[in-house]
Design an enzyme around this catalytic site. Sequence first.
Site, PDB file in Angstrom:
ATOM      1  N   GLY A   1     -14.002 -16.137   6.483  1.00 57.04           N
ATOM      2  CA  GLY A   1     -13.344 -15.107   7.281  1.00 57.04           C
ATOM      3  C   GLY A   1     -13.669 -13.707   6.776  1.00 57.04           C
ATOM      4  O   GLY A   1     -14.700 -13.476   6.131  1.00 57.04           O
ATOM      5  N   GLY A   2     -12.758 -12.762   7.048  1.00 55.08           N
ATOM      6  CA  GLY A   2     -12.997 -11.360   6.720  1.00 55.08           C
ATOM      7  C   GLY A   2     -13.162 -11.094   5.230  1.00 55.08           C
ATOM      8  O   GLY A   2     -14.052 -10.324   4.829  1.00 55.08           O
TER       9      GLY A   2
ATOM     10  N   SER B   1       0.793  -1.236   0.000  1.00 55.90           N
ATOM     11  CA  SER B   1       0.000   0.000   0.000  1.00 55.90           C
ATOM     12  C   SER B   1       0.825   1.286   0.000  1.00 55.90           C
ATOM     13  O   SER B   1       0.486   2.216  -0.747  1.00 55.90           O
ATOM     14  CB  SER B   1      -0.975   0.002   1.179  1.00 55.90           C
ATOM     15  OG  SER B   1      -1.930  -1.004   0.987  1.00 55.90           O
TER      16      SER B   1
ATOM     17  N   GLY C   1      -5.834 -11.806  -6.979  1.00 57.07           N
ATOM     18  CA  GLY C   1      -6.375 -10.810  -6.060  1.00 57.07           C
ATOM     19  C   GLY C   1      -5.772  -9.423  -6.204  1.00 57.07           C
ATOM     20  O   GLY C   1      -6.116  -8.523  -5.429  1.00 57.07           O
TER      21      GLY C   1
ATOM     22  N   LYS D   1      -8.941  -4.732  11.903  1.00 59.61           N
ATOM     23  CA  LYS D   1     -10.162  -4.317  11.190  1.00 59.61           C
ATOM     24  C   LYS D   1     -11.422  -4.359  12.063  1.00 59.61           C
ATOM     25  O   LYS D   1     -12.272  -3.488  11.950  1.00 59.61           O
ATOM     26  CB  LYS D   1     -10.379  -5.199   9.948  1.00 59.61           C
ATOM     27  CG  LYS D   1      -9.397  -4.918   8.814  1.00 59.61           C
ATOM     28  CD  LYS D   1      -9.715  -5.784   7.607  1.00 59.61           C
ATOM     29  CE  LYS D   1      -8.672  -5.602   6.522  1.00 59.61           C
ATOM     30  NZ  LYS D   1      -8.965  -6.402   5.325  1.00 59.61           N
TER      31      LYS D   1
ATOM     32  N   ASP E   1     -12.784  -2.882   0.883  1.00 61.27           N
ATOM     33  CA  ASP E   1     -12.634  -4.256   0.352  1.00 61.27           C
ATOM     34  C   ASP E   1     -13.940  -4.650  -0.354  1.00 61.27           C
ATOM     35  O   ASP E   1     -13.911  -5.368  -1.361  1.00 61.27           O
ATOM     36  CB  ASP E   1     -12.377  -5.266   1.482  1.00 61.27           C
ATOM     37  CG  ASP E   1     -10.963  -5.182   2.026  1.00 61.27           C
ATOM     38  OD1 ASP E   1     -10.068  -4.699   1.304  1.00 61.27           O
ATOM     39  OD2 ASP E   1     -10.752  -5.596   3.183  1.00 61.27           O
TER      40      ASP E   1
HETATM   41  P1  NAP Z   1      -9.297 -14.716   7.743  1.00 61.54           P
HETATM   42  O1  NAP Z   1     -10.273 -13.722   8.252  1.00 61.54           O
HETATM   43  O2  NAP Z   1      -8.270 -15.282   8.662  1.00 61.54           O
HETATM   44  O3  NAP Z   1     -10.163 -15.935   7.130  1.00 61.54           O
HETATM   45  C1  NAP Z   1      -9.533 -17.044   6.531  1.00 61.54           C
HETATM   46  C2  NAP Z   1     -10.574 -18.119   6.216  1.00 61.54           C
HETATM   47  O4  NAP Z   1      -9.885 -19.214   5.601  1.00 61.54           O
HETATM   48  C3  NAP Z   1     -11.284 -18.678   7.454  1.00 61.54           C
HETATM   49  O5  NAP Z   1     -12.586 -19.063   7.114  1.00 61.54           O
HETATM   50  C4  NAP Z   1     -10.411 -19.914   7.776  1.00 61.54           C
HETATM   51  O6  NAP Z   1     -11.087 -20.899   8.476  1.00 61.54           O
HETATM   52  C5  NAP Z   1     -10.130 -20.401   6.365  1.00 61.54           C
HETATM   53  N1  NAP Z   1      -8.950 -21.264   6.332  1.00 61.54           N
HETATM   54  C6  NAP Z   1      -7.684 -20.948   6.691  1.00 61.54           C
HETATM   55  N2  NAP Z   1      -6.875 -22.017   6.510  1.00 61.54           N
HETATM   56  C7  NAP Z   1      -7.652 -23.019   6.041  1.00 61.54           C
HETATM   57  C8  NAP Z   1      -7.408 -24.370   5.670  1.00 61.54           C
HETATM   58  N3  NAP Z   1      -6.179 -24.903   5.744  1.00 61.54           N
HETATM   59  N4  NAP Z   1      -8.446 -25.130   5.252  1.00 61.54           N
HETATM   60  C9  NAP Z   1      -9.696 -24.612   5.167  1.00 61.54           C
HETATM   61  N5  NAP Z   1     -10.001 -23.328   5.501  1.00 61.54           N
HETATM   62  C10 NAP Z   1      -8.990 -22.553   5.940  1.00 61.54           C
HETATM   63  O7  NAP Z   1      -8.471 -14.143   6.509  1.00 61.54           O
HETATM   64  P2  NAP Z   1      -9.013 -13.109   5.400  1.00 61.54           P
HETATM   65  O8  NAP Z   1      -8.713 -11.717   5.814  1.00 61.54           O
HETATM   66  O9  NAP Z   1     -10.405 -13.478   5.076  1.00 61.54           O
HETATM   67  O10 NAP Z   1      -8.018 -13.423   4.174  1.00 61.54           O
HETATM   68  C11 NAP Z   1      -8.169 -14.606   3.420  1.00 61.54           C
HETATM   69  C12 NAP Z   1      -7.270 -14.536   2.178  1.00 61.54           C
HETATM   70  O11 NAP Z   1      -7.694 -13.472   1.331  1.00 61.54           O
HETATM   71  C13 NAP Z   1      -5.800 -14.272   2.506  1.00 61.54           C
HETATM   72  O12 NAP Z   1      -4.995 -15.030   1.640  1.00 61.54           O
HETATM   73  C14 NAP Z   1      -5.637 -12.791   2.211  1.00 61.54           C
HETATM   74  O13 NAP Z   1      -4.313 -12.463   1.834  1.00 61.54           O
HETATM   75  C15 NAP Z   1      -6.593 -12.632   1.040  1.00 61.54           C
HETATM   76  N6  NAP Z   1      -7.085 -11.242   0.911  1.00 61.54           N
HETATM   77  C16 NAP Z   1      -6.782 -10.564  -0.233  1.00 61.54           C
HETATM   78  C17 NAP Z   1      -7.237  -9.264  -0.395  1.00 61.54           C
HETATM   79  C18 NAP Z   1      -6.893  -8.522  -1.676  1.00 61.54           C
HETATM   80  O14 NAP Z   1      -6.987  -7.287  -1.688  1.00 61.54           O
HETATM   81  N7  NAP Z   1      -6.561  -9.211  -2.733  1.00 61.54           N
HETATM   82  C19 NAP Z   1      -7.984  -8.643   0.615  1.00 61.54           C
HETATM   83  C20 NAP Z   1      -8.283  -9.376   1.777  1.00 61.54           C
HETATM   84  C21 NAP Z   1      -7.807 -10.683   1.913  1.00 61.54           C
HETATM   85  P3  NAP Z   1     -11.074 -20.951  10.098  1.00 61.54           P
HETATM   86  O15 NAP Z   1     -11.998 -19.866  10.551  1.00 61.54           O
HETATM   87  O16 NAP Z   1     -11.563 -22.304  10.412  1.00 61.54           O
HETATM   88  O17 NAP Z   1      -9.632 -20.708  10.517  1.00 61.54           O
END
Ligand code: NAP
Length: 299
Positions: free
Chosen positions: A142-143, A18, A257, A67, A117
């Site tokens: 997740g988020g 960023s 992404g 967040k 987002d």
């Molecule tokens: P988060 O809030 O931690 O949520 C992650 C989700 O993935 C949760 O539902 C988690 O389940 C699940 N998960 C994690 N490991 C897993 C596994 N081995 N098997 C099955 N499910 C699994 O994270 P987030 O903020 O949503 O981010 C998720 C991804 O999106 C990341 O890679 C992040 O870098 C990407 N992202 C990209 C952008 C962009 O601008 N491109 C923006 C935001 C996020 P549990 O709850 O059971 O742990």
Amino acid sequence: MATQLFGLLGWPVHHSVSPAMMNAAFADLGIDAHYFPFAVQPQRLSDALAGLSALNTVGVNVTIPHKQAVFHACTVLTREAELAKAVNTLKFQIAATEEMERADASENLPLLGHNTDVTGWWSGVSDKYTNAVRTVVVLGAGGAARAVIAALALYASAVRVRVIARNRGSASALAQEFAPLIQVEPFPWESRNAVMHAADWIVQCTPIGMWPNVDDSPIDDEACFHTGQFVQDLIYRPSPTRFLMQAKSRGCVTADGLEMLVQQGARALEWWTGVQAPTEVMRAAARNAVYGNGFETNK
Ligand code: NAP
């Protein structure tokens, strides 16, 4: 007028793209501003918010792990922030008069919270949306999954969302919460191959396959993909992920992404300044920061 102050609150933030992307945008627009990465430990978050406000900071982006905490600290929230139950963009209300400053000092900080987002994800994929899109599968609960579902609720509420998560409770909670706005159904992780096969769009919202675990993929059977599907992985490092390579090999249209990252930044800049963001400049700066000068990927 003094240089305007912007930044990113997170812990850690040293790998963030960023600052490069936002400072390139301010330079291109000729705005005298600087965007700093601020590494703030969770227990110092309220001190950081008070300090940034006292320094007349215009706005900050907010990332992991702040967040949700910033969402609860805000005095005014946009519809997107309310739906996502998270704030990734914060605007400080700068006191226009000395009386306002004295009043603000004795009351709660006036903090305006937004979630770009939500709008950023939609800006990056809306050109692919048609009325033929009926079923959208979201992997993870997740988020990021929440931001994607909030965007669908706002801009494509006729679609049916199927959330596949290893934590059935999180998927069911999302389904219940969004029920008044959009149809969301929870599915167990073990059912993902069949559920994905029946989808028009698939959005991968887990960290599975993110650098350095580049050989991982959330699926174990590529037959879940077929021609005609749009498949997006919110991960941008690496690009493409193994998941996207699997989808592409089966004829799907794919996207990483990076565009979401660029578009959420562009929407944040516009919300702070009221000026149209230089999206091309921001995209080039983000690509450069993520992949290097040659825009190398792991292809
Ligand atoms: P988060 O809030 O931690 O949520 C992650 C989700 O993935 C949760 O539902 C988690 O389940 C699940 N998960 C994690 N490991 C897993 C596994 N081995 N098997 C099955 N499910 C699994 O994270 P987030 O903020 O949503 O981010 C998720 C991804 O999106 C990341 O890679 C992040 O870098 C990407 N992202 C990209 C952008 C962009 O601008 N491109 C923006 C935001 C996020 P549990 O709850 O059971 O742990």
